[in-house]
Motif scaffolding. Sequence first.
Motif, PDB file in Angstrom:
ATOM      1  N   THR A  45       0.813  -1.220   0.000  1.00  0.00           N
ATOM      2  CA  THR A  45       0.000   0.000   0.000  1.00  0.00           C
ATOM      3  C   THR A  45       0.844   1.266   0.000  1.00  0.00           C
ATOM      4  O   THR A  45       0.355   2.341  -0.345  1.00  0.00           O
ATOM      5  N   GLU A  46       2.122   1.142   0.366  1.00  0.00           N
ATOM      6  CA  GLU A  46       2.974   2.323   0.369  1.00  0.00           C
ATOM      7  C   GLU A  46       3.357   2.750  -1.041  1.00  0.00           C
ATOM      8  O   GLU A  46       3.836   3.870  -1.235  1.00  0.00           O
ATOM      9  N   ARG A  47       3.133   1.863  -2.011  1.00  0.00           N
ATOM     10  CA  ARG A  47       3.513   2.156  -3.391  1.00  0.00           C
ATOM     11  C   ARG A  47       2.327   2.545  -4.267  1.00  0.00           C
ATOM     12  O   ARG A  47       2.488   2.666  -5.484  1.00  0.00           O
ATOM     13  N   ILE A  48       1.177   2.696  -3.669  1.00  0.00           N
ATOM     14  CA  ILE A  48      -0.010   3.074  -4.437  1.00  0.00           C
ATOM     15  C   ILE A  48      -0.689   4.265  -3.762  1.00  0.00           C
ATOM     16  O   ILE A  48      -0.408   4.581  -2.602  1.00  0.00           O
ATOM     17  N   GLY A 392     -21.198   3.700 -10.995  1.00  0.00           N
ATOM     18  CA  GLY A 392     -20.207   2.699 -10.610  1.00  0.00           C
ATOM     19  C   GLY A 392     -19.573   2.944  -9.260  1.00  0.00           C
ATOM     20  O   GLY A 392     -19.038   2.018  -8.653  1.00  0.00           O
ATOM     21  N   LEU A 393     -19.599   4.169  -8.749  1.00  0.00           N
ATOM     22  CA  LEU A 393     -19.015   4.499  -7.460  1.00  0.00           C
ATOM     23  C   LEU A 393     -19.952   5.418  -6.685  1.00  0.00           C
ATOM     24  O   LEU A 393     -20.787   6.122  -7.274  1.00  0.00           O
ATOM     25  N   GLY A 394     -19.779   5.409  -5.372  1.00  0.00           N
ATOM     26  CA  GLY A 394     -20.561   6.281  -4.515  1.00  0.00           C
ATOM     27  C   GLY A 394     -19.671   6.988  -3.521  1.00  0.00           C
ATOM     28  O   GLY A 394     -18.496   6.609  -3.307  1.00  0.00           O
ATOM     29  N   ALA A 395     -20.205   8.019  -2.902  1.00  0.00           N
ATOM     30  CA  ALA A 395     -19.430   8.776  -1.927  1.00  0.00           C
ATOM     31  C   ALA A 395     -18.985   7.858  -0.785  1.00  0.00           C
ATOM     32  O   ALA A 395     -19.751   7.038  -0.282  1.00  0.00           O
ATOM     33  N   GLY A 396     -17.732   7.956  -0.391  1.00  0.00           N
ATOM     34  CA  GLY A 396     -17.176   7.137   0.668  1.00  0.00           C
ATOM     35  C   GLY A 396     -16.393   5.939   0.174  1.00  0.00           C
ATOM     36  O   GLY A 396     -15.615   5.345   0.932  1.00  0.00           O
ATOM     37  N   ASP A 397     -16.569   5.532  -1.079  1.00  0.00           N
ATOM     38  CA  ASP A 397     -15.792   4.414  -1.629  1.00  0.00           C
ATOM     39  C   ASP A 397     -14.322   4.802  -1.703  1.00  0.00           C
ATOM     40  O   ASP A 397     -13.983   5.946  -1.992  1.00  0.00           O
ATOM     41  N   LYS A 398     -13.475   3.781  -1.459  1.00  0.00           N
ATOM     42  CA  LYS A 398     -12.038   3.983  -1.574  1.00  0.00           C
ATOM     43  C   LYS A 398     -11.541   3.277  -2.824  1.00  0.00           C
ATOM     44  O   LYS A 398     -11.897   2.125  -3.074  1.00  0.00           O
ATOM     45  N   VAL A 399     -10.737   3.968  -3.597  1.00  0.00           N
ATOM     46  CA  VAL A 399     -10.254   3.437  -4.874  1.00  0.00           C
ATOM     47  C   VAL A 399      -8.775   3.728  -5.012  1.00  0.00           C
ATOM     48  O   VAL A 399      -8.222   4.608  -4.323  1.00  0.00           O
ATOM     49  N   ILE A 400      -8.130   2.965  -5.901  1.00  0.00           N
ATOM     50  CA  ILE A 400      -6.718   3.193  -6.207  1.00  0.00           C
ATOM     51  C   ILE A 400      -6.650   4.113  -7.413  1.00  0.00           C
ATOM     52  O   ILE A 400      -7.165   3.781  -8.489  1.00  0.00           O
ATOM     53  N   THR A 401      -6.044   5.298  -7.254  1.00  0.00           N
ATOM     54  CA  THR A 401      -6.003   6.285  -8.336  1.00  0.00           C
ATOM     55  C   THR A 401      -4.614   6.460  -8.944  1.00  0.00           C
ATOM     56  O   THR A 401      -4.452   7.225  -9.894  1.00  0.00           O
ATOM     57  N   SER A 402      -3.619   5.745  -8.402  1.00  0.00           N
ATOM     58  CA  SER A 402      -2.279   5.845  -8.977  1.00  0.00           C
ATOM     59  C   SER A 402      -2.196   4.971 -10.227  1.00  0.00           C
ATOM     60  O   SER A 402      -3.145   4.292 -10.612  1.00  0.00           O
ATOM     61  N   SER A 403      -1.021   4.945 -10.856  1.00  0.00           N
ATOM     62  CA  SER A 403      -0.844   4.234 -12.121  1.00  0.00           C
ATOM     63  C   SER A 403      -1.016   2.716 -11.947  1.00  0.00           C
ATOM     64  O   SER A 403      -0.658   2.148 -10.912  1.00  0.00           O
ATOM     65  N   TYR A 404      -1.560   2.066 -12.966  1.00  0.00           N
ATOM     66  CA  TYR A 404      -1.763   0.615 -12.976  1.00  0.00           C
ATOM     67  C   TYR A 404      -0.725  -0.094 -13.839  1.00  0.00           C
ATOM     68  O   TYR A 404      -0.915  -1.244 -14.238  1.00  0.00           O
TER      69      TYR A 404
END
Length: 416
Positions: A45-48, A392-404
């Motif tokens: 998780t430190e890399r994303i 597809g998403l709602g307020a409060g959802d956590k997502v990965i926004t860094s590069s894939y």
Amino acid sequence: MDIPIEKKRFTKSKIIIGVGLILLISFIIYVFVTSGGKPKLNVNTERIMISTVKDGVFQENIPVSGSVLPITTIYLDALEGGRVEEIFVEDGTIMKQNAPILRLSNTDLELSLINQETSVYNLLTQMQISQNAARQNTINKLNQMTEVENALIEANRIYKLNKKLYEQKAIGRNEFEEAENNYNYQKQRMALTQQILQQDSISVKQESVQAKSSFTRTQSALKLMRKKVGDLVVRAPVDGQLTSLDAEIGQSKVKGERLGQLDVLSGFKVRVDIDEHYISRIYTGQYGSYSFNNVDYKLQIKKVYTQVSEGRFQVDMLFDKDMPKGIRRGQSFQIRLALSDEKQAVLVPKGGFFQQTGGNWIFKLSDDGKIAYKVDIQLGSQNTEYYEVLQGLGAGDKVITSSYDNFGDKQELILK
């Protein structure tokens, strides 16, 4: 007698190998079943970058680059050609209106001015001579008129006297007719003299009007010539700062050649470059914002240049109210240009994930935050910080926004 030894079907080594294969196959099946057949990847998780989807105020905007220009720039061109004789100020000087900047010399123009002045003086002299002659001619005609009028009065007196004498038989018929003929002659002479004097008056007036008109035109030409000679001294048309002065002593300048420019310092505008993709959505009155020293300033589009060059077009923006202190000509900064009004929307922060997904899906974290899995999403408009989430998403959802880039085709991520 030999006793045949029966060969064993299952040896100890075969049994061990068989058990091992069974255990291996069982483990593979277990992993496959428990993972649902989806390829997984362990991720630190430190890399994303993990972001939280939120509900907030959204306004579509685009980042654009602008450069500071004076509110008005006046170009200084040589109104008349000539040789640079004097330069009174240096480049960068703050100028007052009508203050001299440089002086050109043009002998042909100066000689033309002298010739024009001579022509005006000659014409004025001729006008005075003509007026004097016309005045003398009028005086002569008035004298003639006086003589004719006096002769008519005398002829009328003699005619009336002779008429009475003739009626009294005091004089003969011949003497009476002679007086009558002289009286009629003087009357015709008087009428002719009056007609000549009237025509002379009209002629004098016409000549005077023509002479004045000719003199006025010649004076206008002289005034224009003097202005042309005066234009050899280049002056500041308004208050401002002289920039880009291009002149050296002895240098020849042709008519219309650029000498420099004068920047009006009463304010600044921002010249902004915009991608031609947005040309149909840009119009005067749109606002943008700019942050300077942690203070936000608003700018408004005042002019749109629709000419496209190398895939970009330009607009001029003015500061709406306050202007940052200390900004200078040529300074560049980033502006957030608004393309829509503010509205409530579900927002996801911008990040490198969009490069691989195109906004069609994203890795969403489970409730316990230990797993991230793919979910299909639909994004709408964007600004410099957020994408608008349509579904597809709602307020409060956590997502990965860094590069894939390092996730490959993995469907799930095990977060550690």
